[in-house]
Design an enzyme around this catalytic site. Structure first.
Site, mmCIF file in Angstrom:
data_model
loop_
_atom_site.group_PDB
_atom_site.id
_atom_site.type_symbol
_atom_site.label_atom_id
_atom_site.label_comp_id
_atom_site.label_asym_id
_atom_site.label_seq_id
_atom_site.Cartn_x
_atom_site.Cartn_y
_atom_site.Cartn_z
ATOM 1 N N HIS A 86 -1.857 5.133 1.111
ATOM 2 C CA HIS A 86 -1.827 4.060 2.115
ATOM 3 C C HIS A 86 -3.048 3.142 2.072
ATOM 4 O O HIS A 86 -3.119 2.175 2.823
ATOM 5 C CB HIS A 86 -1.675 4.655 3.515
ATOM 6 C CG HIS A 86 -0.373 5.372 3.697
ATOM 7 N ND1 HIS A 86 0.804 4.726 3.998
ATOM 8 C CD2 HIS A 86 -0.057 6.691 3.575
ATOM 9 C CE1 HIS A 86 1.779 5.607 4.071
ATOM 10 N NE2 HIS A 86 1.292 6.809 3.822
ATOM 11 N N ASN A 95 6.393 1.104 4.905
ATOM 12 C CA ASN A 95 5.027 1.169 4.367
ATOM 13 C C ASN A 95 4.746 0.041 3.379
ATOM 14 O O ASN A 95 3.730 0.066 2.683
ATOM 15 C CB ASN A 95 4.822 2.500 3.636
ATOM 16 C CG ASN A 95 5.076 3.685 4.548
ATOM 17 O OD1 ASN A 95 4.549 3.737 5.651
ATOM 18 N ND2 ASN A 95 5.899 4.618 4.108
ATOM 19 N N ASP A 142 -6.179 10.800 -2.196
ATOM 20 C CA ASP A 142 -4.820 10.247 -2.161
ATOM 21 C C ASP A 142 -4.882 8.871 -1.494
ATOM 22 O O ASP A 142 -5.074 8.767 -0.281
ATOM 23 C CB ASP A 142 -3.916 11.213 -1.377
ATOM 24 C CG ASP A 142 -2.480 10.713 -1.290
ATOM 25 O OD1 ASP A 142 -2.241 9.524 -1.554
ATOM 26 O OD2 ASP A 142 -1.606 11.516 -0.923
ATOM 27 N N SER A 161 -1.703 9.099 6.794
ATOM 28 C CA SER A 161 -0.382 8.486 6.929
ATOM 29 C C SER A 161 0.142 8.461 8.360
ATOM 30 O O SER A 161 0.955 7.602 8.690
ATOM 31 C CB SER A 161 0.619 9.212 6.030
ATOM 32 O OG SER A 161 0.752 10.551 6.431
ATOM 33 N N LYS A 163 4.708 2.184 -1.593
ATOM 34 C CA LYS A 163 4.236 1.661 -0.304
ATOM 35 C C LYS A 163 3.863 0.187 -0.503
ATOM 36 O O LYS A 163 4.752 -0.639 -0.643
ATOM 37 C CB LYS A 163 3.136 2.572 0.220
ATOM 38 C CG LYS A 163 3.688 4.021 0.277
ATOM 39 C CD LYS A 163 2.857 4.973 1.013
ATOM 40 C CE LYS A 163 3.283 6.415 0.789
ATOM 41 N NZ LYS A 163 4.673 6.751 1.108
ATOM 42 N N GLU A 183 -6.758 12.403 2.133
ATOM 43 C CA GLU A 183 -6.141 11.081 2.010
ATOM 44 C C GLU A 183 -7.234 10.054 2.247
ATOM 45 O O GLU A 183 -8.253 10.376 2.867
ATOM 46 C CB GLU A 183 -5.051 10.916 3.088
ATOM 47 C CG GLU A 183 -3.795 11.673 2.751
ATOM 48 C CD GLU A 183 -2.869 11.892 3.951
ATOM 49 O OE1 GLU A 183 -2.555 10.918 4.646
ATOM 50 O OE2 GLU A 183 -2.467 13.042 4.169
ATOM 51 N N HIS A 216 -1.243 15.158 4.196
ATOM 52 C CA HIS A 216 0.203 14.937 4.084
ATOM 53 C C HIS A 216 0.932 16.189 3.594
ATOM 54 O O HIS A 216 0.374 17.010 2.865
ATOM 55 C CB HIS A 216 0.421 13.783 3.094
ATOM 56 C CG HIS A 216 1.814 13.296 3.008
ATOM 57 N ND1 HIS A 216 2.648 13.628 1.967
ATOM 58 C CD2 HIS A 216 2.545 12.503 3.835
ATOM 59 C CE1 HIS A 216 3.816 13.047 2.140
ATOM 60 N NE2 HIS A 216 3.785 12.354 3.272
HETATM 61 C C1 LIG Z 1 -0.528 10.261 1.995
HETATM 62 C C2 LIG Z 1 0.737 10.364 1.239
HETATM 63 N N1 LIG Z 1 0.735 10.941 0.034
HETATM 64 C C3 LIG Z 1 1.863 11.052 -0.694
HETATM 65 C C4 LIG Z 1 3.060 10.599 -0.224
HETATM 66 C C5 LIG Z 1 4.292 10.763 -1.040
HETATM 67 O O1 LIG Z 1 4.554 9.594 -1.740
HETATM 68 P P1 LIG Z 1 6.034 9.258 -2.253
HETATM 69 O O2 LIG Z 1 6.717 8.596 -1.109
HETATM 70 O O3 LIG Z 1 5.815 8.382 -3.424
HETATM 71 O O4 LIG Z 1 6.664 10.564 -2.601
HETATM 72 C C6 LIG Z 1 3.113 9.970 1.020
HETATM 73 C C7 LIG Z 1 4.422 9.438 1.506
HETATM 74 O O5 LIG Z 1 4.699 9.267 2.621
HETATM 75 C C8 LIG Z 1 1.930 9.859 1.777
HETATM 76 O O6 LIG Z 1 1.947 9.295 2.983
#
Ligand SMILES: Cc1ncc(COP(=O)(O)O)c(C=O)c1O
Length: 377
Positions: free
Chosen positions: A200, A38, A197, A172, A231, A168, A124
């Site tokens: 990405h 990522n 969120d 993801s 990421k 999001e 997610h």
């Molecule tokens: C949309 C989303 N939120 C949160 C996370 C979690 O982030 P972290 O990898 O910092 O725990 C991810 C991780 O894949 C994600 O894709």
């Protein structure tokens, strides 16, 4: 006594193996090109990012040494937080050790028992798991379906003290995203607390890489903004930003994930800070990433061409076939993710291609050629 436990675990594990849904950690090697990370600008290898991480180790040591409320919050963390607050135009915020912990904290501690949370159906796991643990009621709306969301808001607006909407920005596993302007317009009609969120979206969208909310000009309307350092920023950790300081103060007082965990290392904070400084100026790289995304999407799923994120799913459906094609690609030197249920819905196993700004179209062409052969598996 332990035999019963082991038998139950093994039964479940065998069941997963039979369904080709067994997960294992592998050391992948021998590939030339990693399209499974990522880190969309490959900043984890940038000499300036590495050098700042080393420097922080020399100044502050290898670890923060404590949780943030004791003595773990160091000047390198403050510098990072200040830079992110300026970048994302928010008055208050805090850092977390991971995006997973940040999402858990927001949903476990902020909504109360008289509140309702409305979440996109494909959010997610860090959000989905937290929904089950929070005192508030929750409902899911159709993926990116703002009409469905509007109906839910209309039906429930009088019944709850506060309504939270969480989504999001860039999803993801699908690489698509909601129209944030329409979402914000909805918020004006039926007031709710908007949680976004940007795990990405950060780095990839917006004139300074500030995310999809920056791109769509709605940053001030996002009540609670989550982003990750692991990421596009090539490090590890996360941040939660808010328009209202009370939200941050409350999480600082309540969120166990924050209070009772050794804080992120100085090297992680310093690396992320340098990455933010670089990414702000990456307009040309952002354009290139979009072009690559458009090019790949046109070949694998033309109907998704309007989404310009670097996450491009190649839908296969069958789990075993997905793994076989992943292995064919790996043999030819290209690593992509193979994602199966329950991470994605049943029968939607897919290859998850994560593009980065440092590859060229020729790699995408190569990927497409191998995919064509691989599909005969
Ligand atoms: C949309 C989303 N939120 C949160 C996370 C979690 O982030 P972290 O990898 O910092 O725990 C991810 C991780 O894949 C994600 O894709």
């Amino acid at each position: 006594m332990i035999e019963k436990l082991i038998n139950r675990l093994n039964k479940d594990l065998n069941d997963r193996k039979e369904k080709n849904l067994y997960r294992e950690v592998k050391l992948y090697s021998g590939y030339r090109c990693n399209l499974s990370s990522n880190d969309y600008f490959q900043l984890r290898y940038h000499p300036k990012v590495i050098s700042k991480a080393k420097e922080a180790c020399e100044i502050y040591g290898t670890g923060s040494g404590a949780s943030p409320l004791l003595s773990g919050f160091l000047p390198c963390h403050k510098d990072l937080l200040d830079e992110i607050l300026k970048w994302k135009q928010k008055p208050s915020g805090m850092l977390f050790n991971s995006g997973y912990a940040a999402n858990q904290s927001i949903l476990k501690y902020l909504p109360g028992k008289n509140d309702l949370i409305l979440a996109d159906r494909l959010v997610h796991n860090s959000i989905a798991q937290a929904l089950k643990k929070c005192p508030a009621k929750f409902k899911r709306y159709g993926h990116l379906d703002l009409d469905d969301l509007e109906k839910l808001l209309q039906t429930h607006q009088e019944q709850y003290e506060s309504i939270f909407v969480i989504t999001e920005s860039v999803f993801s596993m699908d690489g698509d995203y909601p129209n944030l302007n329409s979402l914000v317009a909805l918020k004006k009609k039926f007031p709710f607390v908007l949680v976004l969120d940007e795990a990405h979206g950060t780095g990839v969208f917006g004139p300074t890489g500030g995310g999809l909310a920056e791109e769509m000009g709605v940053l001030p309307e996002i009540d609670i903004l989550v982003g990750t350092l692991g990421k596009s920023l090539g490090s590890m950790g996360a941040y939660v930003l808010a328009n209202n300081q009370s939200i941050i103060e409350y999480l600082t007082n309540e969120a166990g994930e924050y209070i009772y965990s050794t804080f992120m290392s100085p090297a992680q904070a310093a690396a992320a800070l340098q990455a933010v400084k670089l990414i702000k100026k990456y307009d040309t790289k952002r354009k290139k990433l979009r072009e690559l995304s458009k090019y790949l999407r046109k070949a694998v799923n033309p109907s998704s061409e309007k989404y310009l994120s670097p996450i491009v799913p190649v839908l296969i459906g069958d789990s075993l076939k997905t793994i076989k094609i992943r292995d064919v690609l790996l043999e030819k030197g290209i690593l992509v993710g193979a994602v199966r249920p329950p991470t994605v819905p049943a029968n939607t196993s897919r290859l998850r291609v994560s593009l980065n700004s440092e590859i060229n179209k020729s790699v995408v062409d190569e990927l497409l050629n191998i995919l064509e052969d691989g599909k005969k598996c």
